[in-house]
Design a protein around this motif. Structure first.
Motif, PDB file in Angstrom:
ATOM      1  N   ASP A 168       0.826  -1.269  -0.130  1.00 33.65           N
ATOM      2  CA  ASP A 168      -0.013  -0.138  -0.073  1.00 33.65           C
ATOM      3  C   ASP A 168       0.858   1.116   0.136  1.00 33.65           C
ATOM      4  O   ASP A 168       0.436   2.091  -0.628  1.00 33.65           O
ATOM      5  CB  ASP A 168      -0.984   0.129   1.279  1.00 33.65           C
ATOM      6  CG  ASP A 168      -1.752  -1.137   1.353  1.00 33.65           C
ATOM      7  OD1 ASP A 168      -2.356  -1.549  -0.052  1.00 33.65           O
ATOM      8  OD2 ASP A 168      -2.263  -1.410   2.497  1.00 33.65           O
ATOM      9  N   MET A 169       2.191   1.159   0.781  1.00 29.46           N
ATOM     10  CA  MET A 169       2.680   2.278   0.791  1.00 29.46           C
ATOM     11  C   MET A 169       3.785   2.550  -0.521  1.00 29.46           C
ATOM     12  O   MET A 169       4.353   3.859  -0.428  1.00 29.46           O
ATOM     13  CB  MET A 169       3.722   2.226   2.159  1.00 29.46           C
ATOM     14  CG  MET A 169       3.045   2.298   3.348  1.00 29.46           C
ATOM     15  SD  MET A 169       2.010   3.753   3.436  1.00 29.46           S
ATOM     16  CE  MET A 169       3.002   4.596   4.721  1.00 29.46           C
ATOM     17  N   LYS A 170       3.739   1.720  -1.163  1.00 33.52           N
ATOM     18  CA  LYS A 170       4.798   1.865  -2.437  1.00 33.52           C
ATOM     19  C   LYS A 170       4.224   2.883  -3.283  1.00 33.52           C
ATOM     20  O   LYS A 170       4.879   3.601  -4.245  1.00 33.52           O
ATOM     21  CB  LYS A 170       4.900   0.497  -3.580  1.00 33.52           C
ATOM     22  CG  LYS A 170       5.606  -0.484  -2.839  1.00 33.52           C
ATOM     23  CD  LYS A 170       6.000  -1.890  -3.552  1.00 33.52           C
ATOM     24  CE  LYS A 170       6.551  -2.867  -2.843  1.00 33.52           C
ATOM     25  NZ  LYS A 170       6.737  -3.949  -3.650  1.00 33.52           N
ATOM     26  N   ALA A 186       8.858  10.912   3.594  1.00 34.06           N
ATOM     27  CA  ALA A 186       8.054   9.795   3.915  1.00 34.06           C
ATOM     28  C   ALA A 186       6.913   9.572   3.289  1.00 34.06           C
ATOM     29  O   ALA A 186       6.345  10.499   2.826  1.00 34.06           O
ATOM     30  CB  ALA A 186       7.675  10.070   5.665  1.00 34.06           C
ATOM     31  N   ALA A 187       6.575   8.370   3.026  1.00 30.89           N
ATOM     32  CA  ALA A 187       5.169   8.084   2.337  1.00 30.89           C
ATOM     33  C   ALA A 187       4.172   7.825   3.266  1.00 30.89           C
ATOM     34  O   ALA A 187       4.234   7.664   4.665  1.00 30.89           O
ATOM     35  CB  ALA A 187       5.397   6.817   1.693  1.00 30.89           C
ATOM     36  N   MET A 212       5.607   6.155   6.583  1.00 34.05           N
ATOM     37  CA  MET A 212       6.612   5.133   6.491  1.00 34.05           C
ATOM     38  C   MET A 212       7.653   5.783   5.806  1.00 34.05           C
ATOM     39  O   MET A 212       7.674   6.361   4.826  1.00 34.05           O
ATOM     40  CB  MET A 212       6.299   4.111   5.539  1.00 34.05           C
ATOM     41  CG  MET A 212       7.152   2.955   5.428  1.00 34.05           C
ATOM     42  SD  MET A 212       6.934   1.583   4.719  1.00 34.05           S
ATOM     43  CE  MET A 212       7.227   1.954   3.086  1.00 34.05           C
ATOM     44  N   CYS A 213       9.140   5.863   6.503  1.00 38.82           N
ATOM     45  CA  CYS A 213      10.081   6.485   6.125  1.00 38.82           C
ATOM     46  C   CYS A 213      10.804   5.824   4.593  1.00 38.82           C
ATOM     47  O   CYS A 213      10.714   4.462   4.576  1.00 38.82           O
ATOM     48  CB  CYS A 213      11.379   6.196   7.268  1.00 38.82           C
ATOM     49  SG  CYS A 213      12.718   6.973   6.857  1.00 38.82           S
ATOM     50  N   ASP A 262      15.879   3.568   2.782  1.00 37.66           N
ATOM     51  CA  ASP A 262      16.073   1.913   2.581  1.00 37.66           C
ATOM     52  C   ASP A 262      16.464   1.093   3.693  1.00 37.66           C
ATOM     53  O   ASP A 262      16.006   0.036   3.977  1.00 37.66           O
ATOM     54  CB  ASP A 262      16.547   1.704   1.190  1.00 37.66           C
ATOM     55  CG  ASP A 262      16.218   2.005   0.043  1.00 37.66           C
ATOM     56  OD1 ASP A 262      14.887   2.061   0.191  1.00 37.66           O
ATOM     57  OD2 ASP A 262      16.889   2.485  -0.994  1.00 37.66           O
ATOM     58  N   ARG A 263      17.092   1.960   4.542  1.00 37.18           N
ATOM     59  CA  ARG A 263      17.808   1.207   5.837  1.00 37.18           C
ATOM     60  C   ARG A 263      16.712   1.241   6.932  1.00 37.18           C
ATOM     61  O   ARG A 263      16.805   0.547   7.849  1.00 37.18           O
ATOM     62  CB  ARG A 263      18.971   1.883   6.259  1.00 37.18           C
ATOM     63  CG  ARG A 263      20.176   1.498   5.268  1.00 37.18           C
ATOM     64  CD  ARG A 263      21.591   2.136   5.746  1.00 37.18           C
ATOM     65  NE  ARG A 263      22.541   2.126   4.483  1.00 37.18           N
ATOM     66  CZ  ARG A 263      23.414   3.041   4.582  1.00 37.18           C
ATOM     67  NH1 ARG A 263      23.655   3.897   5.418  1.00 37.18           N
ATOM     68  NH2 ARG A 263      24.273   2.955   3.361  1.00 37.18           N
ATOM     69  N   CYS A 264      15.848   2.392   6.947  1.00 41.33           N
ATOM     70  CA  CYS A 264      15.091   2.599   8.371  1.00 41.33           C
ATOM     71  C   CYS A 264      13.750   1.954   8.009  1.00 41.33           C
ATOM     72  O   CYS A 264      13.207   1.317   8.614  1.00 41.33           O
ATOM     73  CB  CYS A 264      14.999   4.131   8.430  1.00 41.33           C
ATOM     74  SG  CYS A 264      14.126   4.555   9.740  1.00 41.33           S
ATOM     75  N   ARG A 265      13.029   2.303   7.092  1.00 37.94           N
ATOM     76  CA  ARG A 265      11.824   1.777   6.998  1.00 37.94           C
ATOM     77  C   ARG A 265      10.589   2.047   8.183  1.00 37.94           C
ATOM     78  O   ARG A 265       9.960   1.020   8.226  1.00 37.94           O
ATOM     79  CB  ARG A 265      11.497   0.337   6.280  1.00 37.94           C
ATOM     80  CG  ARG A 265      12.162   0.468   4.867  1.00 37.94           C
ATOM     81  CD  ARG A 265      11.266   0.979   3.962  1.00 37.94           C
ATOM     82  NE  ARG A 265      11.744   0.671   2.413  1.00 37.94           N
ATOM     83  CZ  ARG A 265      11.297   1.419   1.684  1.00 37.94           C
ATOM     84  NH1 ARG A 265      10.390   2.450   1.493  1.00 37.94           N
ATOM     85  NH2 ARG A 265      11.920   1.124   0.293  1.00 37.94           N
ATOM     86  N   HIS A 266      10.940   2.683   8.936  1.00 36.38           N
ATOM     87  CA  HIS A 266      10.331   3.066  10.369  1.00 36.38           C
ATOM     88  C   HIS A 266       8.707   3.372   9.987  1.00 36.38           C
ATOM     89  O   HIS A 266       8.764   4.122   9.125  1.00 36.38           O
ATOM     90  CB  HIS A 266      10.918   4.134  11.191  1.00 36.38           C
ATOM     91  CG  HIS A 266      10.278   4.311  12.397  1.00 36.38           C
ATOM     92  ND1 HIS A 266      10.070   3.450  13.381  1.00 36.38           N
ATOM     93  CD2 HIS A 266       9.791   5.633  12.727  1.00 36.38           C
ATOM     94  CE1 HIS A 266       9.515   3.929  14.535  1.00 36.38           C
ATOM     95  NE2 HIS A 266       9.099   5.409  14.034  1.00 36.38           N
TER      96      HIS A 266
END
Length: 111
Positions: free
Chosen positions: A60-62, A79-80, A98-99, A102-106
Motif C-alpha cells: 500500500d505504501m509503494k 516519508a510516504a 513510512m520512512c 531504505d535502511r530505516c523503513r520506520h
C-alpha cells in the motif's frame, strides 16, 4: 452472584459451621447448594498468540504520496503517507507514515 434455580432469588452465602461445609442457600425456598473446598482443573490449554496483520501493508505504501516529514528514528526528510478515518467522523483523520530511507523503513502515525 448466584441465583436460585427454582424461584430466582439471590442466594446467600453461609460460612462452614460445626463440620458442615460452606453453602449457598435460598432465603425464600428450601434450595441449598453446598460448596466444595477443592477445585478440580480438568485440562490445561496453552494460549496461542494470533498473528497481527498490519493496518497498512508495504504494498500500500509503494504507490502512496510522499511528504517532507522528518523521520523520528533516522531524521530522513521524506516519508510516504496514507490517511484513514480511525475515529468518529467529527474528529480528524489519522495519518500513517513510512520512512523512505531504505535502511530505516520506520512506521509511525500522527493522530
Amino acid at each position: 452472584m448466584e441465583f436460585c434455580p427454582t424461584c430466582g432469588t439471590l442466594l446467600q452465602y453461609e460460612m462452614p459451621y460445626m463440620g458442615r461445609p460452606s453453602r449457598f442457600y435460598c432465603p425464600t425456598c428450601p434450595y441449598v447448594c453446598y460448596i466444595e473446598n477443592k477445585v478440580k482443573i480438568k485440562r490445561k490449554q496453552r494460549l496461542v498468540r494470533k498473528e497481527i496483520e498490519p493496518v497498512i501493508s508495504p504494498d500500500d505504501m509503494k504507490n502512496a504520496p510522499t511528504a517532507e516529514v522528518s523521520c523520528p528514528r533516522c531524521s530522513h526528510d521524506k516519508a510516504a503517507y496514507t490517511e484513514f478515518q480511525t475515529r468518529s467522523a467529527d474528529e480528524p483523520a489519522t495519518i500513517f507514515y513510512m520512512c523512505l530511507n531504505d535502511r530505516c523503513r520506520h512506521r509511525w502515525r500522527e493522530d
